[in-house]
Design an enzyme around this catalytic site. Structure first.
Site, PDB file in Angstrom:
ATOM      1  N   HIS A 184       1.560  -3.868  14.834  1.00  0.00           N
ATOM      2  CA  HIS A 184       2.081  -2.696  14.100  1.00  0.00           C
ATOM      3  C   HIS A 184       2.229  -1.563  15.112  1.00  0.00           C
ATOM      4  CE1 HIS A 184       2.860   0.349  11.169  1.00  0.00           C
ATOM      5  NE2 HIS A 184       2.594  -0.432  10.145  1.00  0.00           N
TER       6      HIS A 184
ATOM      7  N   GLU B 210       6.874  -6.095   7.956  1.00  0.00           N
ATOM      8  CA  GLU B 210       6.094  -5.539   6.838  1.00  0.00           C
ATOM      9  C   GLU B 210       6.476  -4.081   6.580  1.00  0.00           C
ATOM     10  OE1 GLU B 210       2.267  -5.960   8.612  1.00  0.00           O
ATOM     11  OE2 GLU B 210       2.130  -8.101   8.234  1.00  0.00           O
TER      12      GLU B 210
ATOM     13  N   LYS C 290       0.812  -1.219   0.000  1.00  0.00           N
ATOM     14  CA  LYS C 290       0.000   0.000   0.000  1.00  0.00           C
ATOM     15  C   LYS C 290       0.847   1.271   0.000  1.00  0.00           C
ATOM     16  CE  LYS C 290      -1.229   1.099   4.854  1.00  0.00           C
ATOM     17  NZ  LYS C 290      -0.518   0.143   5.718  1.00  0.00           N
TER      18      LYS C 290
HETATM   19  C1  LIG Z   1       0.464   0.155   6.436  1.00  0.00           C
HETATM   20  C2  LIG Z   1       0.886  -1.144   7.010  1.00  0.00           C
HETATM   21  C3  LIG Z   1       2.237  -1.525   6.957  1.00  0.00           C
HETATM   22  C4  LIG Z   1       3.329  -0.624   6.463  1.00  0.00           C
HETATM   23  O1  LIG Z   1       3.610   0.355   7.409  1.00  0.00           O
HETATM   24  P1  LIG Z   1       4.864   1.344   7.240  1.00  0.00           P
HETATM   25  O2  LIG Z   1       4.734   2.246   8.401  1.00  0.00           O
HETATM   26  O3  LIG Z   1       4.714   2.024   5.930  1.00  0.00           O
HETATM   27  O4  LIG Z   1       6.102   0.514   7.300  1.00  0.00           O
HETATM   28  C5  LIG Z   1       2.566  -2.775   7.432  1.00  0.00           C
HETATM   29  N1  LIG Z   1       1.632  -3.609   7.929  1.00  0.00           N
HETATM   30  C6  LIG Z   1       0.322  -3.284   7.992  1.00  0.00           C
HETATM   31  C7  LIG Z   1      -0.637  -4.257   8.539  1.00  0.00           C
HETATM   32  C8  LIG Z   1      -0.091  -2.043   7.552  1.00  0.00           C
HETATM   33  O5  LIG Z   1      -1.380  -1.706   7.640  1.00  0.00           O
END
Ligand SMILES: *Cc1c(COP(=O)(O)O)cnc(C)c1O
Length: 377
Positions: A183, A259, A46
């Site tokens: 996260h 991620e 994303k």
């Molecule tokens: C948006 C998102 C990410 C990426 O986050 P960054 O801060 O851009 O590294 C990773 N995992 C999940 C579940 C997300 O929603």
């Protein structure tokens, strides 16, 4: 990329344009891997869903985090005809569907791939059981997001006190909990968030194991900060903390994945726009450019990001305002940029605009999103 190369691209391709340098994408991915050798990176699509980025990252060993059926297909279509492998392992090794809430139609479409999907509540678990019974599941935990630029804990994550109940519920339904995820919030600059999240995950894992459920995967999510300015501590400092906690808290057999989105792509893109209007208002020069908040600079709204513009032209800088091209006053890029005096058709550029930028550009007012150009692909 040099200023000369950027100017050349703008002349050839026109403006507005976003230039993605794949040398930087690869270097960021490799830096992540070098500093955290035990962690497999699943690039969060994303942040920037350009297919060319998916292909470049796949070639150097990355996996992918997707959050919709369209993103799943985007990744699958761009990697599936590269070296064939046993399907189940291939999907889990390469793709995690990390959006905890999924429409039933998406689950139905994904079931044939036996996907790895996240959940954070009982309703979701029942939905997965009904519409994607072949999925493996990963429980998303709620962890502190203090000091991250983009907060996520109010929308996602099971409270750690309910985690073991939700793990037991999955097994009772005949699903297998393969992993735990969290996260810490995007652009996380409080590294303590990672330390706390790792400790919370370790105690949930231990408690589940005591009940006879061994959990194989730990997914430490995204949030790794991009070096937008000097105050952002380097990935090296963060990696040292994460590595030490992982070493201390998890067994050697645990698969650790992450991620990263922003960290991989933010510094890899530069946008270039053209001055299309100029006015003097209340003693301040106002420039209007052919890109803006509804387009490449959408991160100003959606990503709480402040961008800075630079000019190719030299000259004494003065404080000015820069607006986008649409008819909305929200379309304000900055009320205090430092630019030399510019004329119509002069170019301005913005570095480190690869994450959450063209990804969320709209067609508002009939203005098309900027053209995206790949270099060093
Ligand atoms: C948006 C998102 C990410 C990426 O986050 P960054 O801060 O851009 O590294 C990773 N995992 C999940 C579940 C997300 O929603």
């Amino acid at each position: 990329m040099t200023r000369k190369q950027l100017k050349e691209i703008a002349r050839k391709e026109g403006t507005p344009v976003v230039v993605i340098d794949h040398n930087v994408v690869r270097a960021n991915y490799k830096a992540f891997h070098r500093h955290m050798p035990r962690v497999q990176a699943y690039y969060a699509v994303k942040a920037n869903p350009e297919p060319a980025i998916v292909r470049s990252l796949y070639k150097i060993g990355a996996s992918f985090d997707v959050a919709s059926l369209a993103e799943f297909r985007l990744v699958y279509e761009n990697i599936k005809d590269l070296p064939a492998r046993e399907q189940q392992d291939f999907i889990w090794d390469k793709i995690i569907y990390a959006n905890p809430t999924k429409p039933r139609e998406t689950l139905e479409a994904l079931d044939q791939y036996k996907p790895l999907v996240t959940y954070d509540n009982l309703n979701e678990l029942k939905k997965i059981k009904r519409f994607a019974p072949h999925a493996g599941v990963v429980l998303r935990l709620r962890v502190p997001n203090t000091g991250s630029v983009v907060e996520l804990s109010s929308k996602f994550g099971a409270d750690p006190s309910e985690a073991v109940t939700l793990i037991q519920a999955a097994f009772d339904l005949g699903l297998v909990v393969e992993g735990l995820s969290f996260h810490v919030g995007s652009q996380c600059m409080n590294f303590e968030n990672f330390v706390q999240a790792l400790n919370i995950s370790a105690s949930v894992m231990q408690e589940a194991e005591a009940r006879g459920h061994k959990i194989k995967i730990l997914d430490i999510g995204g949030g790794f900060p991009a070096p937008y300015h000097r105050d952002v501590e380097s990935i090296e400092v963060l990696a040292r903390k994460i590595n030490a906690e992982i070493e201390r808290l998890f067994s050697k057999e645990t698969d650790i994945i992450a991620e990263p989105g922003r960290f991989v792509v933010a510094s890899a893109a530069t946008s270039i726009a053209k001055v299309i209007g100029k006015a003097r208002r209340d003693g301040k020069t106002c420039y209007y450019i052919d890109d803006g908040v509804y387009h490449t600079f959408s991160g100003i709204i959606f990503d709480h990001c402040q961008y800075h513009l630079k000019a190719f032209k030299r000259g004494q800088p003065e404080i000015c305002a820069v607006f986008g091209q649409t008819c909305d006053a929200l379309d304000t890029i900055s009320l205090s940029e430092d630019l030399p005096e510019l004329q119509l058709d002069d170019l301005v550029y913005c570095e480190a605009i690869g994450a959450y930028s063209n990804a969320s550009a709209t067609w508002f007012n009939g203005f098309a999103p900027a053209k995206v150009v790949q270099v060093n692909e």
